[in-house]
Every structure is written in structure tokens, then in C-alpha cells.
Scaffold this motif. Structure first.
Motif, PDB file in Angstrom:
ATOM      1  N   ASN A 199      83.563  55.789 -31.240  1.00 14.38           N
ATOM      2  CA  ASN A 199      84.285  57.035 -30.972  1.00 14.38           C
ATOM      3  C   ASN A 199      83.310  58.178 -30.703  1.00 14.38           C
ATOM      4  O   ASN A 199      83.557  59.022 -29.843  1.00 14.38           O
ATOM      5  N   ILE A 200      82.215  58.199 -31.428  1.00 13.28           N
ATOM      6  CA  ILE A 200      81.188  59.223 -31.202  1.00 13.28           C
ATOM      7  C   ILE A 200      80.556  59.035 -29.830  1.00 13.28           C
ATOM      8  O   ILE A 200      80.351  59.996 -29.085  1.00 13.28           O
ATOM      9  N   VAL A 201      80.256  57.792 -29.473  1.00 12.88           N
ATOM     10  CA  VAL A 201      79.647  57.506 -28.170  1.00 12.88           C
ATOM     11  C   VAL A 201      80.567  57.974 -27.047  1.00 12.88           C
ATOM     12  O   VAL A 201      80.098  58.520 -26.047  1.00 12.88           O
ATOM     13  N   HIS A 202      81.874  57.814 -27.219  1.00 17.62           N
ATOM     14  CA  HIS A 202      82.832  58.246 -26.192  1.00 17.62           C
ATOM     15  C   HIS A 202      82.823  59.751 -25.991  1.00 17.62           C
ATOM     16  O   HIS A 202      83.238  60.228 -24.935  1.00 17.62           O
ATOM     17  N   THR A 203      82.356  60.515 -26.975  1.00 19.69           N
ATOM     18  CA  THR A 203      82.344  61.971 -26.846  1.00 19.69           C
ATOM     19  C   THR A 203      81.081  62.500 -26.156  1.00 19.69           C
ATOM     20  O   THR A 203      81.015  63.677 -25.827  1.00 19.69           O
ATOM     21  N   LEU A 204      80.090  61.639 -25.956  1.00 15.80           N
ATOM     22  CA  LEU A 204      78.831  62.074 -25.342  1.00 15.80           C
ATOM     23  C   LEU A 204      79.026  62.384 -23.861  1.00 15.80           C
ATOM     24  O   LEU A 204      79.945  61.858 -23.222  1.00 15.80           O
ATOM     25  N   PRO A 205      78.125  63.206 -23.294  1.00 18.70           N
ATOM     26  CA  PRO A 205      78.159  63.424 -21.846  1.00 18.70           C
ATOM     27  C   PRO A 205      77.964  62.086 -21.106  1.00 18.70           C
ATOM     28  O   PRO A 205      77.374  61.145 -21.647  1.00 18.70           O
ATOM     29  N   ASP A 206      78.445  62.010 -19.884  1.00 20.15           N
ATOM     30  CA  ASP A 206      78.443  60.754 -19.129  1.00 20.15           C
ATOM     31  C   ASP A 206      77.065  60.099 -19.045  1.00 20.15           C
ATOM     32  O   ASP A 206      76.941  58.894 -19.255  1.00 20.15           O
ATOM     33  N   MET A 207      76.029  60.867 -18.724  1.00 14.65           N
ATOM     34  CA  MET A 207      74.693  60.299 -18.562  1.00 14.65           C
ATOM     35  C   MET A 207      74.200  59.693 -19.878  1.00 14.65           C
ATOM     36  O   MET A 207      73.687  58.577 -19.910  1.00 14.65           O
ATOM     37  N   GLN A 208      74.366  60.430 -20.968  1.00 16.10           N
ATOM     38  CA  GLN A 208      73.923  59.934 -22.268  1.00 16.10           C
ATOM     39  C   GLN A 208      74.709  58.690 -22.666  1.00 16.10           C
ATOM     40  O   GLN A 208      74.145  57.726 -23.175  1.00 16.10           O
ATOM     41  N   GLN A 209      75.986  58.708 -22.407  1.00 13.27           N
ATOM     42  CA  GLN A 209      76.847  57.581 -22.729  1.00 13.27           C
ATOM     43  C   GLN A 209      76.413  56.338 -21.943  1.00 13.27           C
ATOM     44  O   GLN A 209      76.256  55.255 -22.504  1.00 13.27           O
ATOM     45  N   THR A 210      76.169  56.515 -20.662  1.00  9.45           N
ATOM     46  CA  THR A 210      75.754  55.413 -19.798  1.00  9.45           C
ATOM     47  C   THR A 210      74.414  54.844 -20.239  1.00  9.45           C
ATOM     48  O   THR A 210      74.262  53.629 -20.371  1.00  9.45           O
TER      49      THR A 210
END
Length: 160
Positions: free
Chosen positions: A101-112
Motif C-alpha cells: 500500500n505504501i509502494v502504491h502511494t509513491l510517485p510513478d518513477m520511484q514505484q517503477t
């Protein structure tokens, strides 16, 4: 660096690199393979390098050994422990869910970058190529993503 210089450096470094690789792996054959991979990596970078190559070669060898040991460790685990899903306790499932759930809140680049590196196990250069950015930018985004996840995880843990 020209071909002759490379050959001289490779011949000079090979015994030292073999010793390092054998210490890590405990095997002559695996050590040989790792040193061969190291020398191949150096060969591919030879145009951008200058002598001495000792520090670079030792670092590459050490990193290849660590990667090899990690891979060996993963393949020695039973399949259900690698995926981890079937044997996870309720508490662990909650932690993983909270983390995702935390990972889903990150900006797209960071998440990717975080997903490519830690879930798919890709190398920095490969991630940089896939995202169309530099390795430095990937490392920075990964560092920021890890820090953000750590902070949010601690904050949510304290709130509970």
C-alpha cells in the motif's frame, strides 16, 4: 586501453581475482566462471578505462561473487519459501500488504524503479534502459523510494 594492455592487465590480475572468487565461493570452477565474467565486463569497458584496473576488477569480482551466492541461496530454498505466500503468517501478510500500500502511494518513477529492482530483480543498467534515464537517476530514485517507504512504514506502524 588497447588490446595488448588489456591482455597484460588481465594476466596480471587473474591470479588475485581467482583467489578472491575462490574465497567467496569455495569452489575452483565457480571462481573461474566469476573471474571470466569479470574480465569480460572489463573487456566491454576497456575503451573507457585506464590503468591500473585493480580496484575496479576486485570490486566487480566481489559483486559477482555476492550475486552468485545470493542466487545459490535462492535456488536452494524450497519453491514455497521463494514465493513466500503459502507459509506467511497473518502478521507477515499484514506487513506485506501495508508495504505494498505504501509502494502504491509513491510517485510513478520511484514505484517503477522499486518494483523493477526488488520484485523483478533487475540490474541498475537494465532499469535505466527500460525507464529511459541514467543509472545515476535510477539509483537516486531507488534511494528516495526506499527512504519514503521506510518513513511511511514507521509512521503507520507507530499510528497502529
Amino acid at each position: 586501453m588497447n588490446i595488448d594492455t588489456y591482455k597484460q592487465e588481465a594476466a596480471r590480475l587473474r591470479p588475485r581475482l581467482l583467489l578472491i572468487a575462490r574465497r567467496y565461493t569455495g569452489s575452483d570452477e565457480e571462481g573461474e566462471d566469476i573471474v571470466q565474467d569479470c574480465l569480460l565486463k572489463i573487456w566491454m569497458m576497456r575503451e573507457d578505462l585506464s590503468i591500473p584496473l585493480d580496484a575496479l576488477a576486485v570490486t566487480i569480482t566481489r559483486n559477482l561473487c555476492i550475486d552468485h551466492l545470493r542466487q545459490q541461496h535462492l535456488t536452494s530454498l524450497p519453491e514455497n519459501q521463494i514465493t513466500g505466500i503459502s507459509d506467511i503468517k497473518d502478521c507477515d501478510e499484514e506487513r506485506i500488504e501495508r508495504m505494498m500500500n505504501i509502494v502504491h502511494t509513491l510517485p510513478d518513477m520511484q514505484q517503477t524503479v522499486l518494483r523493477l529492482r526488488h520484485i523483478e530483480g533487475r540490474e541498475m543498467a537494465e532499469i535505466a534502459q527500460l525507464t529511459g534515464s541514467t543509472e545515476t537517476a535510477v539509483r537516486k530514485a531507488l534511494s528516495r523510494a526506499r527512504l519514503a517507504v521506510k518513513k511511511q512504514y514507521s509512521r503507520r506502524k507507530n499510528d497502529d
